[in-house]
Design a protein around this motif. Structure first.
Motif, PDB file in Angstrom:
ATOM      1  N   ARG A 141       0.828  -1.203   0.000  1.00  0.00           N
ATOM      2  CA  ARG A 141       0.000   0.000   0.000  1.00  0.00           C
ATOM      3  C   ARG A 141       0.866   1.257   0.000  1.00  0.00           C
ATOM      4  NH1 ARG A 141      -4.213   2.323  -2.019  1.00  0.00           N
ATOM      5  NH2 ARG A 141      -5.295   3.769  -0.625  1.00  0.00           N
ATOM      6  N   MET A 142       1.966   1.231   0.721  1.00  0.00           N
ATOM      7  CA  MET A 142       2.879   2.378   0.746  1.00  0.00           C
ATOM      8  C   MET A 142       3.398   2.673  -0.659  1.00  0.00           C
ATOM      9  SD  MET A 142       4.887   1.286   4.245  1.00  0.00           S
ATOM     10  CE  MET A 142       5.701   2.838   4.685  1.00  0.00           C
ATOM     11  N   LEU A 143       3.705   1.612  -1.378  1.00  0.00           N
ATOM     12  CA  LEU A 143       4.205   1.784  -2.746  1.00  0.00           C
ATOM     13  C   LEU A 143       3.098   2.287  -3.668  1.00  0.00           C
ATOM     14  CD1 LEU A 143       6.304  -1.489  -2.871  1.00  0.00           C
ATOM     15  CD2 LEU A 143       7.196   0.835  -2.672  1.00  0.00           C
ATOM     16  N   GLU A 144       1.908   1.738  -3.509  1.00  0.00           N
ATOM     17  CA  GLU A 144       0.779   2.174  -4.328  1.00  0.00           C
ATOM     18  C   GLU A 144       0.523   3.666  -4.175  1.00  0.00           C
ATOM     19  OE1 GLU A 144      -2.466  -0.182  -3.051  1.00  0.00           O
ATOM     20  OE2 GLU A 144      -1.720  -2.059  -3.937  1.00  0.00           O
ATOM     21  N   LEU A 145       0.719   4.176  -2.967  1.00  0.00           N
ATOM     22  CA  LEU A 145       0.435   5.581  -2.676  1.00  0.00           C
ATOM     23  C   LEU A 145       1.603   6.500  -3.012  1.00  0.00           C
ATOM     24  CD1 LEU A 145      -1.502   5.169   0.685  1.00  0.00           C
ATOM     25  CD2 LEU A 145      -2.441   5.712  -1.571  1.00  0.00           C
ATOM     26  N   GLY A 146       2.686   5.945  -3.512  1.00  0.00           N
ATOM     27  CA  GLY A 146       3.778   6.769  -4.002  1.00  0.00           C
ATOM     28  C   GLY A 146       4.782   7.207  -2.963  1.00  0.00           C
ATOM     29  N   LEU A 147       4.851   6.490  -1.819  1.00  0.00           N
ATOM     30  CA  LEU A 147       5.862   6.829  -0.829  1.00  0.00           C
ATOM     31  C   LEU A 147       7.231   6.351  -1.295  1.00  0.00           C
ATOM     32  CD1 LEU A 147       4.138   6.055   2.583  1.00  0.00           C
ATOM     33  CD2 LEU A 147       3.851   8.001   1.042  1.00  0.00           C
ATOM     34  N   LEU A 148       8.263   7.068  -0.862  1.00  0.00           N
ATOM     35  CA  LEU A 148       9.635   6.675  -1.171  1.00  0.00           C
ATOM     36  C   LEU A 148      10.073   5.664  -0.122  1.00  0.00           C
ATOM     37  CD1 LEU A 148      12.267   6.801  -2.655  1.00  0.00           C
ATOM     38  CD2 LEU A 148      12.820   8.930  -1.471  1.00  0.00           C
ATOM     39  N   VAL A 149       9.960   4.401  -0.466  1.00  0.00           N
ATOM     40  CA  VAL A 149      10.213   3.308   0.461  1.00  0.00           C
ATOM     41  C   VAL A 149      11.557   2.675   0.129  1.00  0.00           C
ATOM     42  CG1 VAL A 149       9.420   1.049   1.239  1.00  0.00           C
ATOM     43  CG2 VAL A 149       7.752   2.854   0.759  1.00  0.00           C
ATOM     44  N   THR A 150      12.356   2.410   1.166  1.00  0.00           N
ATOM     45  CA  THR A 150      13.576   1.633   0.986  1.00  0.00           C
ATOM     46  C   THR A 150      13.423   0.323   1.742  1.00  0.00           C
ATOM     47  OG1 THR A 150      14.750   2.500   2.926  1.00  0.00           O
ATOM     48  CG2 THR A 150      14.881   3.786   0.890  1.00  0.00           C
ATOM     49  N   LEU A 151      14.167  -0.658   1.317  1.00  0.00           N
ATOM     50  CA  LEU A 151      14.064  -1.998   1.885  1.00  0.00           C
ATOM     51  C   LEU A 151      15.288  -2.245   2.751  1.00  0.00           C
ATOM     52  CD1 LEU A 151      12.057  -4.357   1.623  1.00  0.00           C
ATOM     53  CD2 LEU A 151      13.569  -5.312  -0.120  1.00  0.00           C
ATOM     54  N   ASN A 152      15.068  -2.761   3.956  1.00  0.00           N
ATOM     55  CA  ASN A 152      16.138  -2.877   4.939  1.00  0.00           C
ATOM     56  C   ASN A 152      16.121  -4.210   5.660  1.00  0.00           C
ATOM     57  OD1 ASN A 152      17.103   0.253   5.372  1.00  0.00           O
ATOM     58  ND2 ASN A 152      14.954   0.061   4.796  1.00  0.00           N
ATOM     59  N   SER A 153      17.296  -4.603   6.171  1.00  0.00           N
ATOM     60  CA  SER A 153      17.404  -5.857   6.917  1.00  0.00           C
ATOM     61  C   SER A 153      17.346  -5.639   8.420  1.00  0.00           C
ATOM     62  CB  SER A 153      18.723  -6.563   6.557  1.00  0.00           C
ATOM     63  OG  SER A 153      19.819  -5.683   6.752  1.00  0.00           O
ATOM     64  N   ASP A 154      17.328  -4.364   8.864  1.00  0.00           N
ATOM     65  CA  ASP A 154      17.258  -4.015  10.281  1.00  0.00           C
ATOM     66  C   ASP A 154      18.423  -4.633  11.033  1.00  0.00           C
ATOM     67  OD1 ASP A 154      16.441  -2.833  12.582  1.00  0.00           O
ATOM     68  OD2 ASP A 154      14.565  -3.922  12.778  1.00  0.00           O
ATOM     69  N   ASP A 155      18.222  -5.734  11.733  1.00  0.00           N
ATOM     70  CA  ASP A 155      19.273  -6.366  12.527  1.00  0.00           C
ATOM     71  C   ASP A 155      19.410  -7.816  12.068  1.00  0.00           C
ATOM     72  OD1 ASP A 155      20.869  -7.507  14.496  1.00  0.00           O
ATOM     73  OD2 ASP A 155      20.168  -6.095  16.005  1.00  0.00           O
ATOM     74  N   PRO A 156      20.274  -8.086  11.091  1.00  0.00           N
ATOM     75  CA  PRO A 156      20.339  -9.429  10.491  1.00  0.00           C
ATOM     76  C   PRO A 156      20.555 -10.564  11.486  1.00  0.00           C
ATOM     77  CG  PRO A 156      21.512  -7.860   9.113  1.00  0.00           C
ATOM     78  CD  PRO A 156      21.149  -7.126  10.375  1.00  0.00           C
ATOM     79  N   PRO A 157      21.515 -10.470  12.443  1.00  0.00           N
ATOM     80  CA  PRO A 157      21.686 -11.604  13.369  1.00  0.00           C
ATOM     81  C   PRO A 157      20.454 -11.849  14.236  1.00  0.00           C
ATOM     82  CG  PRO A 157      23.622 -10.162  13.412  1.00  0.00           C
ATOM     83  CD  PRO A 157      22.554  -9.428  12.670  1.00  0.00           C
ATOM     84  N   MET A 158      19.797 -10.784  14.659  1.00  0.00           N
ATOM     85  CA  MET A 158      18.644 -10.955  15.545  1.00  0.00           C
ATOM     86  C   MET A 158      17.454 -11.560  14.815  1.00  0.00           C
ATOM     87  SD  MET A 158      16.643  -8.101  17.860  1.00  0.00           S
ATOM     88  CE  MET A 158      18.077  -7.857  18.920  1.00  0.00           C
ATOM     89  N   PHE A 159      17.240 -11.148  13.558  1.00  0.00           N
ATOM     90  CA  PHE A 159      16.033 -11.552  12.852  1.00  0.00           C
ATOM     91  C   PHE A 159      16.283 -12.629  11.796  1.00  0.00           C
ATOM     92  CE2 PHE A 159      15.097  -7.057  14.104  1.00  0.00           C
ATOM     93  CZ  PHE A 159      14.210  -7.391  15.123  1.00  0.00           C
ATOM     94  N   GLY A 160      17.516 -13.086  11.679  1.00  0.00           N
ATOM     95  CA  GLY A 160      17.822 -14.184  10.774  1.00  0.00           C
ATOM     96  C   GLY A 160      17.543 -13.858   9.319  1.00  0.00           C
ATOM     97  N   THR A 161      17.935 -12.665   8.894  1.00  0.00           N
ATOM     98  CA  THR A 161      17.675 -12.264   7.518  1.00  0.00           C
ATOM     99  C   THR A 161      18.869 -11.490   6.977  1.00  0.00           C
ATOM    100  OG1 THR A 161      16.055 -11.188   6.073  1.00  0.00           O
ATOM    101  CG2 THR A 161      16.583 -10.071   8.144  1.00  0.00           C
ATOM    102  N   ASP A 162      18.780 -11.132   5.722  1.00  0.00           N
ATOM    103  CA  ASP A 162      19.739 -10.223   5.103  1.00  0.00           C
ATOM    104  C   ASP A 162      18.981  -9.468   4.020  1.00  0.00           C
ATOM    105  OD1 ASP A 162      19.472 -12.040   2.973  1.00  0.00           O
ATOM    106  OD2 ASP A 162      21.388 -13.007   3.386  1.00  0.00           O
ATOM    107  N   LEU A 163      19.673  -8.612   3.295  1.00  0.00           N
ATOM    108  CA  LEU A 163      18.962  -7.785   2.332  1.00  0.00           C
ATOM    109  C   LEU A 163      18.344  -8.617   1.208  1.00  0.00           C
ATOM    110  CD1 LEU A 163      18.245  -4.844   1.970  1.00  0.00           C
ATOM    111  CD2 LEU A 163      20.305  -4.543   0.583  1.00  0.00           C
TER     112      LEU A 163
END
Length: 243
Positions: A141-163
């Motif tokens: 929805r943020m993208l549909e409404l034209g917001l400038l959104v960036t994608l982030n991994s926040d805290d990779p070790p804590m949340f088990g993710t990466d970009l």
């Protein structure tokens, strides 16, 4: 510096402090940054539990006077009032998380009109239960409404993710680059408020013995990294059976 010279990898740091630790923690953090921070420190942030941001106005004002960008977390577990507080009291150059903005149409209009970057971290939002599930996540929805959104991994070790994982998660929500070969990180960085061109990054120095400050192109928390995604995304939602 070795990573930059040998592998063409650019890293910029954004120290932060937990707001629930109070003003004294913010002052101590800023003192340490100004005394010891390397030239690659480009911003200053308040995170932690989402308490009122207004008491930190003086600290962030001082950080900005020293050449650091204001990159507070807001609208992660709190609502639009926290985002407004980050904008009005802290002069936010971008908003960390910001998913709680969507219930305030005036705030959404402001974010769109000013193209104030909103750094969304889908996996983090799920793990912290800021959103109950992917189907309820506001990213499409943020993208549909034209917001400038960036994608982030926040805290990779804590949340088990990466970009890369965050791109996959965004894809499961239906977010797609609008065209193949969209703009890469440097072009994204140049689209952010006050960001400088690649050739200018690192040339700005503040007058303080032995230290320097460059303009910002990436975000993050303490000693983690990272951002960067093309803002020109579409948001065709996936079929209901897709998870």
């Amino acid at each position: 510096m070795q990573a930059e010279s040998e592998h063409d990898i650019t890293i910029r740091w954004v120290p932060d402090f937990p707001g629930d630790f109070g003003v004294a923690a913010g002052e101590a953090t800023l003192e340490a940054v100004l005394a010891c921070g390397p030239a690659s420190v480009v911003g200053f942030s308040v995170g932690g539990l989402e308490v009122d941001r207004e008491p930190f106005s003086g600290i962030v004002t001082r950080a900005r006077a020293e050449g650091l960008r204001s990159l507070p977390h807001a609208g992660e577990t709190g609502g639009p009032d926290r985002v407004w507080s980050a904008i009005r009291a802290l002069g936010a150059d971008r908003i960390g998380h910001g998913v709680g903005s969507m219930s305030d149409l005036a705030l959404v209009d402001y974010l769109r009109e000013h193209q104030l970057p909103v750094d969304v971290s889908p996996t983090s939002n799920l793990c912290t239960r800021s959103v109950p599930g992917l189907e309820e996540h506001p990213l499409p929805r943020m993208l549909e409404l034209g917001l400038l959104v960036t994608l982030n991994s926040d805290d990779p070790p804590m949340f088990g993710t990466d970009l890369t994982g965050e791109y996959r998660t965004a894809g499961r929500m239906g977010a797609r680059p609008s065209r193949p070969g969209g703009p890469g990180p440097q072009r994204c960085a140049r689209q952010l408020p006050g960001a400088e061109s690649e050739g200018q990054v690192g040339r700005r120095h503040r007058q303080h013995p032995g230290t320097a400050r460059s303009d910002f192109g990436a975000r993050r928390q303490a000693v983690t990294v990272q951002l960067l995604c093309p803002p020109q995304w579409t948001s065709a939602r996936p079929p209901a059976t897709r998870r």
